[in-house]
Scaffold this active site. Structure first.
Site, mmCIF file in Angstrom:
data_model
loop_
_atom_site.group_PDB
_atom_site.id
_atom_site.type_symbol
_atom_site.label_atom_id
_atom_site.label_comp_id
_atom_site.label_asym_id
_atom_site.label_seq_id
_atom_site.Cartn_x
_atom_site.Cartn_y
_atom_site.Cartn_z
ATOM 1 N N LYS A 244 0.850 -1.238 0.087
ATOM 2 C CA LYS A 244 -0.080 0.021 0.046
ATOM 3 C C LYS A 244 0.977 1.282 -0.086
ATOM 4 C CE LYS A 244 -3.667 -2.258 2.186
ATOM 5 N NZ LYS A 244 -4.597 -2.647 3.473
ATOM 6 N N GLN B 69 -5.246 -1.535 9.339
ATOM 7 C CA GLN B 69 -5.026 -2.754 8.726
ATOM 8 C C GLN B 69 -5.640 -3.671 9.804
ATOM 9 O OE1 GLN B 69 -3.751 -3.608 5.757
ATOM 10 N NE2 GLN B 69 -4.286 -5.574 5.929
ATOM 11 N N ASP C 42 -11.483 2.828 3.364
ATOM 12 C CA ASP C 42 -11.808 1.437 3.235
ATOM 13 C C ASP C 42 -13.351 1.292 3.232
ATOM 14 O OD1 ASP C 42 -9.896 -0.539 3.623
ATOM 15 O OD2 ASP C 42 -9.403 -0.328 5.530
HETATM 16 N N1 GUN Z 1 -7.467 -6.708 5.848
HETATM 17 C C1 GUN Z 1 -7.560 -7.569 4.831
HETATM 18 N N2 GUN Z 1 -8.117 -6.797 4.066
HETATM 19 C C2 GUN Z 1 -8.205 -5.454 4.247
HETATM 20 C C3 GUN Z 1 -8.604 -4.213 3.733
HETATM 21 O O1 GUN Z 1 -9.138 -4.184 2.611
HETATM 22 N N3 GUN Z 1 -8.592 -3.201 4.581
HETATM 23 C C4 GUN Z 1 -8.098 -3.281 5.779
HETATM 24 N N4 GUN Z 1 -8.067 -2.065 6.677
HETATM 25 N N5 GUN Z 1 -7.721 -4.289 6.325
HETATM 26 C C5 GUN Z 1 -7.607 -5.535 5.409
#
Ligand code: GUN
Length: 286
Positions: A50, A94, A117
């Site tokens: 990311k 996350q 998100d």
């Molecule tokens: N963990 C797995 N996929 C995601 C996601 O798309 N966003 C976040 N914040 N955590 C995750």
């Protein structure tokens, strides 16, 4: 093999290039804050990707790493600081979070207008009622891939396998907004096979390696595989690719299908957030 392979990597690269182009036209670089609690290896890999994608799009990345035993109050205090920071357009915490943290409370503490998100209940409600907000990145990526195969989604029978808040539920809402006829199957569904067998579109998001096999698929259907399962045979999806690709009309591979689209959509949502916060029109063809 008869199915067309949907190249998620190429779609994601094109989306990221469109976003980078949009970013060049802004007066300031959009900022994305990513919060990682603990050292889960898979999460660390995601967070690094990311960060890289953020910089490549010309954005600022703010990475916050907290110890696995961080107090919930300290995590909430960080979220409050990021909410108030004008350089931050997007906040991502996350998941999964350690067991002693109430993830719902943390997600709800994020400013919904920085919730790139799309996990905040306000954004879930906006999606369900057709208001502008943020759509979770993985289902949004799936929709963009589907639209490429089916410029007209209206009236198609879509089956979403899995009902998670992150993928299944928002995916169903998006397909409904596109005027598909939507069925969601889950662990208590009596006969998932019978539903999938009728579907023009199958989105598999259950986290069970190879669950959906070729004989489940209606000939010519489009199959989107969200699963990322680590097995002795390596990374595999929820769809048995070898048999399903003999029957489907189009199918996403794992890896190289939905995965790259998730990060591209995160970059997209962050750019959209920056546009909104600057009072600019959001480009329609993103
Ligand atoms: N963990 C797995 N996929 C995601 C996601 O798309 N966003 C976040 N914040 N955590 C995750």
């Amino acid at each position: 093999m008869s199915a067309r392979i949907i190249d998620g990597k190429a779609h994601a690269a094109a989306l990221r290039a469109r976003v980078a182009e949009g970013v060049r036209g802004l007066a300031r670089a959009p900022g994305l804050a990513v919060v990682l609690v603990g050292e889960d290896p898979a999460s660390s890999v995601y967070v690094r990707s990311k960060g890289r994608a953020t910089r490549e799009a010309g954005m600022r990345g703010f990475e916050h790493r907290l110890p696995a035993d961080v107090a919930q109050a300290d995590l909430l205090a960080l979220v409050a600081r990021l909410n108030a920071d004008p350089a931050v357009d997007g906040i991502l915490v996350q998941l999964p979070l350690p067991a002693h943290i109430d993830a719902a409370q943390v997600i709800t503490a994020i400013d919904p207008d920085k919730d790139v998100d799309g996990f905040h209940p306000v954004n879930a409600g906006r999606l369900a009622t057709g208001l502008p907000g943020f759509v979770p990145c993985t289902p949004l990526g799936c929709l963009l891939l589907l639209r490429d195969v089916h410029p007209h989604l209206a009236g198609l029978e879509a089956v979403v396998v899995g009902r998670s808040n992150i993928v299944g539920k928002p995916m169903a809402q998006l397909l409904l907004t596109e005027s598909c006829t939507v069925t969601v199957t889950h662990s208590r569904t009596r006969d998932t096979f019978a539903h999938v067998r009728q579907a023009d579109i199958v989105v598999a998001a259950v986290g069970m390696a190879g669950l959906i096999r070729g004989e489940w698929i209606k000939p010519g259907a489009t199959v989107i595989d969200v699963g990322i399962n680590r097995t002795d045979a390596g990374l595999v999806g929820d769809v048995d690719f070898a048999s399903a690709s003999e029957v489907a009309g189009a199918i996403t591979p794992v890896p190289g299908g939905v995965g790259p689209m998730t990060i591209a959509c995160l970059i997209r949502n962050t750019y959209v957030s920056a546009c909104r916060r600057e009072g600019l029109d959001v480009p329609k063809d993103l």
